[in-house]
Design a protein around this motif. Structure first.
Motif, mmCIF file in Angstrom:
data_model
loop_
_atom_site.group_PDB
_atom_site.id
_atom_site.type_symbol
_atom_site.label_atom_id
_atom_site.label_comp_id
_atom_site.label_asym_id
_atom_site.label_seq_id
_atom_site.Cartn_x
_atom_site.Cartn_y
_atom_site.Cartn_z
ATOM 1 N N VAL A 102 -13.113 -6.694 -37.354
ATOM 2 C CA VAL A 102 -13.365 -5.769 -36.261
ATOM 3 C C VAL A 102 -13.748 -4.410 -36.837
ATOM 4 C CG1 VAL A 102 -11.780 -6.935 -34.670
ATOM 5 C CG2 VAL A 102 -10.922 -5.076 -36.117
ATOM 6 N N SER A 103 -14.368 -3.593 -36.010
ATOM 7 C CA SER A 103 -14.673 -2.221 -36.404
ATOM 8 C C SER A 103 -14.833 -1.396 -35.132
ATOM 9 C CB SER A 103 -15.951 -2.155 -37.239
ATOM 10 O OG SER A 103 -16.143 -0.847 -37.762
ATOM 11 N N PHE A 104 -14.319 -0.176 -35.155
ATOM 12 C CA PHE A 104 -14.323 0.670 -33.965
ATOM 13 C C PHE A 104 -14.864 2.056 -34.302
ATOM 14 C CE2 PHE A 104 -11.100 -2.522 -33.299
ATOM 15 C CZ PHE A 104 -11.273 -2.893 -31.974
ATOM 16 N N GLY A 105 -15.911 2.465 -33.589
ATOM 17 C CA GLY A 105 -16.390 3.838 -33.670
ATOM 18 C C GLY A 105 -16.963 4.261 -34.993
ATOM 19 N N ALA A 106 -17.421 3.311 -35.813
ATOM 20 C CA ALA A 106 -17.869 3.664 -37.159
ATOM 21 C C ALA A 106 -19.375 3.648 -37.335
ATOM 22 C CB ALA A 106 -17.232 2.718 -38.177
ATOM 23 N N LEU A 107 -20.118 3.031 -36.436
ATOM 24 C CA LEU A 107 -21.543 2.813 -36.672
ATOM 25 C C LEU A 107 -22.330 4.111 -36.819
ATOM 26 C CD1 LEU A 107 -22.347 -0.210 -34.344
ATOM 27 C CD2 LEU A 107 -22.109 -0.194 -36.830
ATOM 28 N N HIS B 228 -27.902 3.732 -33.089
ATOM 29 C CA HIS B 228 -27.589 2.301 -33.167
ATOM 30 C C HIS B 228 -27.665 1.655 -31.780
ATOM 31 C CE1 HIS B 228 -23.962 4.863 -33.189
ATOM 32 N NE2 HIS B 228 -23.460 3.993 -32.336
ATOM 33 N N PRO B 229 -28.857 1.618 -31.182
ATOM 34 C CA PRO B 229 -29.011 0.972 -29.878
ATOM 35 C C PRO B 229 -28.732 -0.525 -29.971
ATOM 36 C CG PRO B 229 -31.150 1.463 -30.828
ATOM 37 C CD PRO B 229 -30.142 2.134 -31.700
ATOM 38 N N PRO C 151 -29.649 3.955 -39.990
ATOM 39 C CA PRO C 151 -30.217 2.655 -39.636
ATOM 40 C C PRO C 151 -30.553 1.777 -40.845
ATOM 41 C CG PRO C 151 -31.100 4.331 -38.196
ATOM 42 C CD PRO C 151 -30.273 5.057 -39.223
ATOM 43 N N GLY C 152 -31.035 2.389 -41.919
ATOM 44 C CA GLY C 152 -31.377 1.621 -43.113
ATOM 45 C C GLY C 152 -30.178 1.089 -43.877
ATOM 46 N N ARG D 92 -20.258 -0.224 -47.206
ATOM 47 C CA ARG D 92 -21.579 -0.771 -47.541
ATOM 48 C C ARG D 92 -21.532 -1.706 -48.746
ATOM 49 N NH1 ARG D 92 -23.873 5.239 -47.566
ATOM 50 N NH2 ARG D 92 -21.881 5.350 -48.687
ATOM 51 N N ALA D 93 -20.367 -1.804 -49.382
ATOM 52 C CA ALA D 93 -20.192 -2.696 -50.538
ATOM 53 C C ALA D 93 -18.777 -3.274 -50.495
ATOM 54 C CB ALA D 93 -20.429 -1.928 -51.835
ATOM 55 N N LEU D 94 -18.484 -4.038 -49.463
ATOM 56 C CA LEU D 94 -17.141 -4.571 -49.269
ATOM 57 C C LEU D 94 -16.772 -5.563 -50.378
ATOM 58 C CD1 LEU D 94 -17.223 -5.188 -45.413
ATOM 59 C CD2 LEU D 94 -15.939 -3.412 -46.617
#
Length: 239
Positions: free
Chosen positions: A118-123, A191-192, A128-129, A106-108
């Motif tokens: 890329v990102s996998f399976g993290a959401l 996360h729809p 949501p906020g 959240r603070a890259l």
């Protein structure tokens, strides 16, 4: 490799997200939580029409499954970022060629440094906020014209037992977090697709999708060539 026992999974579930993954890290790749090879392969295939890419970043890399995608799609040494030291230690053993960074997604701590993220399976680990901060950080990390690729699987329909299993898991997690501290944030149905496209657009991405047969689709969010940073609003497009 032997997977975690029930007691180990219970201890993890009663911990914070970071500490839970520190505990699970040595056996993580023997669980069903690891990103499957077929999804990695489908992502590599789908990305070929958007490359070539020079430098790549895997957000929430865990033990490094996404680094395998970057090794196939980018020319330079890949980077993985995660906030679990235990997971990064496992990733370092499996991918000694990668640069690994410990940081909160959240603070890259990156600025216009990558052509592909890329990102996998993290959401499911982000409420949501929190998504806007996550996506804004990814937008900043990309060079102008860079690409954020996010695989989106085909979710089960309400007529399928898996739908109710995932719904039940999320309900149980909400109850757990209401009565137990520290919280463990992991939800499957928060996360729809429409919400993801809206949030990506809000932070400045131009969004399209490309099909991944038998898997779902790849959400392809691109940083505008002329955009100086996050915050602009673009219309979501369907490829």
């Amino acid at each position: 490799m032997e997977g975690p026992r029930l007691r180990e999974l219970v201890v993890q579930a009663l911990s914070s997200v970071e500490h839970g993954y520190d505990l699970l890290a040595p056996k993580f790749d023997a669980t069903s939580f690891r990103t499957p090879d077929w999804l990695l392969a489908a992502t590599i295939t789908a990305l070929r029409e958007y490359g070539p890419f020079e430098r790549g970043l895997d957000v929430c890399t865990g033990t490094g499954a996404g680094l395998e995608v970057l090794a196939e799609t980018t020319a330079e040494r890949p980077t993985g970022v995660d906030f679990s030291m235990g997971m990064l230690e496992q990733a370092r053993e499996a991918h000694p060629e990668a640069d690994l960074v410990r940081a909160d997604a959240r603070a890259l701590p990156f600025e216009a440094a990558y052509d592909l993220v890329v990102s996998f399976g993290a959401l499911g680990h982000f409420l949501p906020g929190e998504r806007l901060a996550l996506f804004a950080g990814i937008h900043r990390a990309l060079r102008p014209g860079g690409t954020f690729a996010l695989p989106a699987g085909q979710g089960p329909r309400p007529t399928h037992p898996a739908y109710w299993m995932l719904t039940g898991f999320d309900l149980a997690m909400r109850v757990r977090n209401a009565v137990w501290r520290p919280k463990f944030v992991m939800y499957y149905r928060t996360h729809p697709r429409p919400a993801l496209l809206r949030d990506l657009t809000e932070v400045g991405f131009v969004v399209a999708t490309t099909p991944m047969p038998g898997v779902g689709e790849l959400i392809v969010a691109r940083r505008n060539q002329l955009s100086p940073g996050a915050g602009s609003s673009q219309a979501a497009e369907r490829r």
